[in-house]
Write an enzyme that holds these catalytic residues in place. Structure first.
Site, PDB file in Angstrom:
ATOM      1  N   CYS A  77       0.377  -1.106  -0.195  1.00  0.00           N
ATOM      2  CA  CYS A  77      -0.189   0.064   0.261  1.00  0.00           C
ATOM      3  C   CYS A  77       1.031   0.895   0.100  1.00  0.00           C
ATOM      4  O   CYS A  77       2.605   0.801  -0.218  1.00  0.00           O
ATOM      5  CB  CYS A  77      -1.091  -0.184   0.747  1.00  0.00           C
ATOM      6  SG  CYS A  77      -2.666  -1.268   1.296  1.00  0.00           S
ATOM      7  N   GLY A 111      -0.338   1.244  -5.363  1.00  0.00           N
ATOM      8  CA  GLY A 111      -2.285   0.565  -4.858  1.00  0.00           C
ATOM      9  C   GLY A 111      -3.230   1.535  -5.759  1.00  0.00           C
ATOM     10  O   GLY A 111      -3.598   2.977  -4.791  1.00  0.00           O
ATOM     11  N   ASN A 167       1.037   0.281   5.880  1.00  0.00           N
ATOM     12  CA  ASN A 167       1.094  -0.171   5.303  1.00  0.00           C
ATOM     13  C   ASN A 167       1.756  -1.157   5.637  1.00  0.00           C
ATOM     14  O   ASN A 167       2.670  -1.631   6.587  1.00  0.00           O
ATOM     15  CB  ASN A 167       2.571   0.725   4.208  1.00  0.00           C
ATOM     16  CG  ASN A 167       2.987  -0.271   3.411  1.00  0.00           C
ATOM     17  OD1 ASN A 167       2.496  -0.930   3.163  1.00  0.00           O
ATOM     18  ND2 ASN A 167       4.479  -0.055   3.087  1.00  0.00           N
ATOM     19  N   GLY A 168       0.935  -2.453   5.895  1.00  0.00           N
ATOM     20  CA  GLY A 168       1.625  -3.644   6.283  1.00  0.00           C
ATOM     21  C   GLY A 168       1.039  -4.634   6.574  1.00  0.00           C
ATOM     22  O   GLY A 168      -0.346  -4.883   6.153  1.00  0.00           O
ATOM     23  N   TYR A 212      10.264  -4.266  -7.300  1.00  0.00           N
ATOM     24  CA  TYR A 212       9.274  -4.181  -8.396  1.00  0.00           C
ATOM     25  C   TYR A 212       8.425  -2.856  -8.460  1.00  0.00           C
ATOM     26  O   TYR A 212       7.877  -2.500  -8.274  1.00  0.00           O
ATOM     27  CB  TYR A 212       8.451  -5.493  -8.397  1.00  0.00           C
ATOM     28  CG  TYR A 212       6.957  -5.637  -8.759  1.00  0.00           C
ATOM     29  CD1 TYR A 212       6.573  -5.226 -10.435  1.00  0.00           C
ATOM     30  CD2 TYR A 212       5.452  -5.863  -8.135  1.00  0.00           C
ATOM     31  CE1 TYR A 212       5.149  -4.924 -10.641  1.00  0.00           C
ATOM     32  CE2 TYR A 212       4.258  -4.936  -8.099  1.00  0.00           C
ATOM     33  CZ  TYR A 212       4.104  -5.504  -9.773  1.00  0.00           C
ATOM     34  OH  TYR A 212       3.056  -5.313 -10.348  1.00  0.00           O
TER      35      TYR A 212
END
Lengths: 454, 454, 454, 454
Positions: D2, D28, D104-105, D244
């Site tokens: 995210c 996202g 985020n996680g 990526y």
């Protein structure tokens, strides 16, 4: 005031609940909501607006499937009306499963309960007191959801009629004093619940019963069971259900509200001492009262005020222009009936007096030579203890005023009310054990020793 | 049936037109629309739905600014109701400037006019006959827009009341026979126009006049001028405005519609020969007729049918469940009034008979021992020549049937109507020069030699 | 620039047209629209926004059924972008039936045609020049719709590729000089049409052909027929299709646009005389040109500018903050590649110079010690005669400036362009009969004697 | 994956956060949300869709005012994507005030924490593990919010970067192993926070620092303070940020991601043993890797695959037609580059292999005579311990297969990967203390004795 409905074992219950709620739309126009369960999954659909607006274009089969569910229409509240979190049903994932709840009423110990719950870790998402039921249920001990709900209901205080959609079916409860009505009826192989019987008529539901105060009705695949959680010798029905809230064709007990209102109007007409040319009611709620008044007093009844039924939701588009027009948006006199006449206007009650004053002005502008008001309920001199939407004492018109002062404040030639005793007589409560009359008398509705402690 | 309004020289006219249209909402609930002009720019806002829905959240200052404008509410039509192109006002960029138009009525030579116009290159975007006015105006010769409109109106045939918002102001026209009502009043320094006078009452507009049939009223910065485009000895007011369409508090001529309906009810009660226990009206339109009937016949009037005013727009969410419920969604009997009684139900008219049959069934289910219907208008035996929304002859119930057959078809014990002569007498048209009675008699409304030729 | 697609005999063509249009989304992001016909009924769906936004939640089976249809994506226009009337397809009920039309191009005699049509009675609803085709068709004489369309096309002047959905099928036309591309391919038993071949690749459509300029292709149940309405020795393909508009994987003639751009980049690299450390392209359109330049010049190519592909629609939420950020919202340099380097940046063209100036600033901020621009097209010194979206002459940067002045205006160390001859050589038009080069030279695209007269 | 952003002391922070989030949109695309605080009041705006869609027509001054706030973009999740309760920020009225949180996680002990909290009375409204932070905060003891948050963070286990908007300012935390990136920079007199540095570039924010793992950064009117809640000798950066997730122009440590990817591509090219005619990358993420491979291997790089950047949200309109097209909607080969060639296609990683197989088919259809795949990361043989969105082991292609078997499964002539050692060398982690490689090796990311206990 709000309206609630429920169904169990009723195919296509989403559609049917929406139609039942439409017949209760007079109990609340601000918001509407539904919850149904199908194949173990809970579905909720709710929004601000009338039932028709909320279900507009709704694909019921997809969005409210199943044969068990609940619904709610909300009366304009004093809180933030646009807070969507407050729209019922409220739902929650509890450890006992996902539930949804609707409630008609007000909890008087909401503030204390909320603070206690938050202090021990609960997070509230709405400012609706109905949410308290969910948090108390999540924390309640006991074996099975009925015993947990019993323990919850001994902690809350106030006026409530309650429907909970559980994983197994419905739990239906009414407070120990029966402030708010709640009825059950049979529909084919299932059951329907409603604040008023008129919602049953749509579906020709039979075997109508009024649920007992202080009980929980449990409806599931096994059948219907009733559990008493508190007993009391007192009932405290809200007289305003008879006077104003309920639809005339609905039953309160064994007779229609229309018949009760007829007796209220007769009692008022019986003591009439004014000569006048015409009696008009404030439509639509006071029509029967005015007609009864007219027959008893011998003064002819006429449809002298026309109500525009399309203006109910003026609040949606507030504007200075609309506000100035006020009651004129809703009511318009028929000149041919009013002009040059002495008019008696009958209404159900007098709260702030703003509507009555505007009506009197409208009638005088239309040529009335005298305007007399007759109210089919006693003077309201006290706010409602149980939080029903009556204003604070200083906003009420009647407290501390003589009838002459009230008439003057409303631009009336005279005003008259029912007495509390006349009201009780008309409603069949001569021993004063059945009706709450706090707003007319200031007396506490429930004896001190029966109050719950938090 | 539709409703139209207009304003010139009225500050914040967008808001005010919306409130005027709300008071005409009974004339059409399917769609609503507005056009205003400000600083040379035309603004249009329109949508399907009630006025309140259409203007919900609307920023009037931004979207409908100015002090000149027009508005329209649309009655459910037989065409595709969701075709947004048909919602009025219709607007167009003409070589004489951008205009918008609203119309209440029906053009009987629409089909021929449209074909002629298309054959010579015009492209129609709607299936509304109102669009014809725009194409004819674009092609009309003549010096100035009034003379162009005159030439247009000699080409159209039918019943119409018309408002055109032009770059200079308003053009207001009424067909030569006055089928549809249209009134003007003064509001402060400006003018208001409306299908009914009740829209003026909101703003206490004064100097109300009914515009003359066969004239164009031109309103602009210079003032108000009237131009006659056709004269006739005949008027052909639509009797259904008196019977059903118009709100009771609106004026038709010098008296309210309520008074006219009272006379219709009296005429019906005068000839009553049935013994019964109670008279009920089909609310709300028949209430006054039923009360007059009751007083004349000596049988007491009661509010025996309750109307749910929140179900007007069931068409929005059609469903099998809702359709089966039919009239039950709108009307519910009050058991205490109906049960065990001989009931006379008074209604304004009988078209297909479907509603009356449902009402009779409702009353019998509620325990009525007899149900008699009395209609405050004559038998309808012919479709409307002028395209008003009456069904084809084979859908009408009355043609070719005796009263007994009509009663049987509606599950009634008896039925009775007014005669055409009784109707004319009650409406003050004894020499038969003022009202169109085609639907009651089949007679052509207008003499052959006065028909326009295309 | 816009993109158009069509299908005939293609089941579920609504869905497929939407996917074809998505592959042409680079040709227009402002609006998208579709028309299909099924069982004789025309269906239109269109809105502002990207194709994905316009078809979001769309029920194709209900809203765009059938196996014949057309579609359009619109490039931001200079008119009122929010005027929904301008979104294509435009539809109309003509006497020959209901039709819908999409067009890629601009009519240069639109103004005269519109005025002439309005003077004789037509009413225009949009400000799109495509609407002219509808009005001319409604008025055209001739036997059958093809001969009527022929007569229409001899009256219009300009660059256009056109798809008309008729009651019988499709009519597909390309202007006599072939300014805008239009191709046909076979898909199973049907046919597909598209501005670019990449839309065919999705469906592996075969037998791709470029439609001939000056012809009408008629597709219906009988088959495919081609009708020539004007012949010319000249072609005037728009060179910007090769340089910028068309997607690299689309074919123009027998080769991909990527190969043509490679030759443009090679021609530019061939004449490079600057020493530099790195070549970067302005992504994504200039990547191939930059890589070809790098290989030819011997200077390494790197991805030194990163494009944020999610910012294409900044126009939706204009704000001061966003405007100030400008090109920075779309492009960001990779510091490790730029810092301390002499950079050659390759772009396809230079119009106003605003983007190039911002790019130069971004690169200098990121540490470039030199910034040189190389453009894979000639200097643009003239607006487009045919109305393609190029700015007025005074907004162009190149006219009247030396390369040094252009470089200074853009904060560049140097700038260089292709010559018109180098461009023609790379595009295979050495005899100057195939490409329009008006914007590079100011020469009229078409000989005077071949211009249509209105 | 995210993306999160935050701002303190930044005027018009709502607008700026939306632009920062747009630059993180690649992290996202499913949902976006914002919370700001102004004058003591919390404002939240969030919805499904891209940032541009979520803020379309938003009046930032009214809906997201103030100079402190947070934002979040959500990667498509495995749960119910349309559950709006899961969209971040999550907000709650806590006893310490109203807060909002973005994360985020993934918390690996979410299930146990939730069960424990529910058992003691908490009600969860979402299925997002981020909600755990709110419930733990409501129950945490300690003096002041920082010490309460410290106590919360010792109870959670997993990979997280966290921003909390409190009544006083922001609390910013990063898990003890630094799985997910989080940076701070200075903007004029305020501070900005972001998952990636590219969001800072928009505003030329300076003094960029990567926040330390295991710390809480407290930002309020007093200033910035850092509090360590756990120390560890290990770092466990997620290698997929390098491979990526992160944008090429963002910095990870002292160098851009582009440079790191160049080294990954070089390592792959260094060991190339295949003869081929052309190297193509899978755009856009693999372009730099492919170019580096090409230079190292001596085989020319070309733009042989075109990506349609407008198809990112195909999931919004799922349809059979679209699903069958699959990767063809996003990628299309350039025939002139592929036809008749031996092609090496470079991609960043191989998970399920479905995309690579489709790419190989596309290239063969376009005429490639050989197709070889080279992956710039090791074989993925294990799901991610920390819940990052990798599929279950049986959905991964590589486990238990030889390179030949992998190639055959993807219709490739050959396939090759980096080794874990080559990856570590390229990322500068030769002593294996900095990167988590669980998905490549199956080794537990964190030593057992450092795991928190619930």
């Amino acid at each position: 005031m709000c309206g609630i409905v429920g169904a169990f074992g009723v195919p296509e219950c989403g559609r049917k609940l929406s139609l039942m709620l439409k017949s209760l739309q007079h109990r609340g126009q601000e918001a509407a909501g539904f919850a149904t369960r199908d194949d173990g999954k809970l579905y909720v659909h709710k929004d601000l607006g009338l039932v028709d607006e909320v279900v507009k274009h709704l694909d019921f089969d997809l969005r409210l499937p199943g044969s068990v569910g609940i619904g709610h229409v909300r009366y304009p509240t004093t809180g933030d009306p646009t807070n969507r979190e407050n729209i019922q049903p409220l739902q929650a994932h509890l450890t006992c499963g996902e539930v949804a709840v609707v409630c008609n009423g007000n909890l008087t110990n909401y503030r204390e309960l909320r603070e206690r719950l938050e202090a021990s870790g609960s997070i509230f998402r709405s400012t609706s007191d109905t949410e308290v039921f969910l948090h108390l249920l999540q924390r309640a001990g006991g074996n099975g959801i009925v015993s947990r709900l019993k323990s919850v209901l001994t902690q809350v205080e106030g006026a409530y009629s309650l429907l909970i959609l559980t994983p197994e079916g419905l739990l239906v409860a009414r407070d120990p004093y029966g402030f708010r009505p709640l009825l059950m009826a049979r529909h084919e192989n299932g059951f329907m619940f409603s604040s008023e019987s008129c919602a049953f008529d749509l579906f020709k539901a039979t075997d109508r019963v009024t649920l007992k105060a202080g009980t929980i009705t449990e409806v599931n695949a096994v059948g219907v069971a009733t559990h008493t959680f508190q007993t009391s010798d007192y009932r405290r029905y809200c007289a305003f259900e008879d006077i104003y809230f309920t639809r005339p064709d609905s039953f309160l007990g064994d007779e229609t509200v229309d018949r009760r209102r007829w007796r209220l109007g007769e009692a008022l007409g019986h003591k009439n001492a004014i000569e006048a040319d015409v009696v008009v009611g404030v439509p639509d709620s006071s029509n029967t009262m005015a007609l009864a008044f007219a027959e008893k007093s011998g003064i002819p009844f006429r449809f002298g005020l026309i109500r525009n039924h399309y203006t109910g939701r003026t609040f949606i588009t507030p504007s200075q222009v609309a506000r100035e027009l006020g009651v004129r948006m809703k009511l318009n006199p028929v000149s041919d009936i009013i002009e040059g006449r002495r008019v008696i206007v009958v209404d159900d009650s007098l709260v702030r007096g703003t509507t009555m004053r505007k009506v009197a002005e409208l009638l005088r502008e239309a040529g009335a030579v005298e305007v007399h008001a007759r109210l089919a309920s006693p003077r309201i001199i006290h706010p409602c203890f149980w939080g029903i939407d009556t204003p604070r004492r200083r906003e009420l018109l009647a407290p501390g005023k003589t009838d002459e002062e009230i008439a003057a404040a409303c631009h009336l030639d005279s005003v008259d009310f029912l007495t509390v005793e006349e009201l009780r007589a008309a409603l069949g409560d001569t021993d004063a054990t059945r009706y709450c009359t706090t707003c007319f008398t200031g007396a506490k509705p429930v004896p001190e020793h029966e109050m719950p402690t938090v």
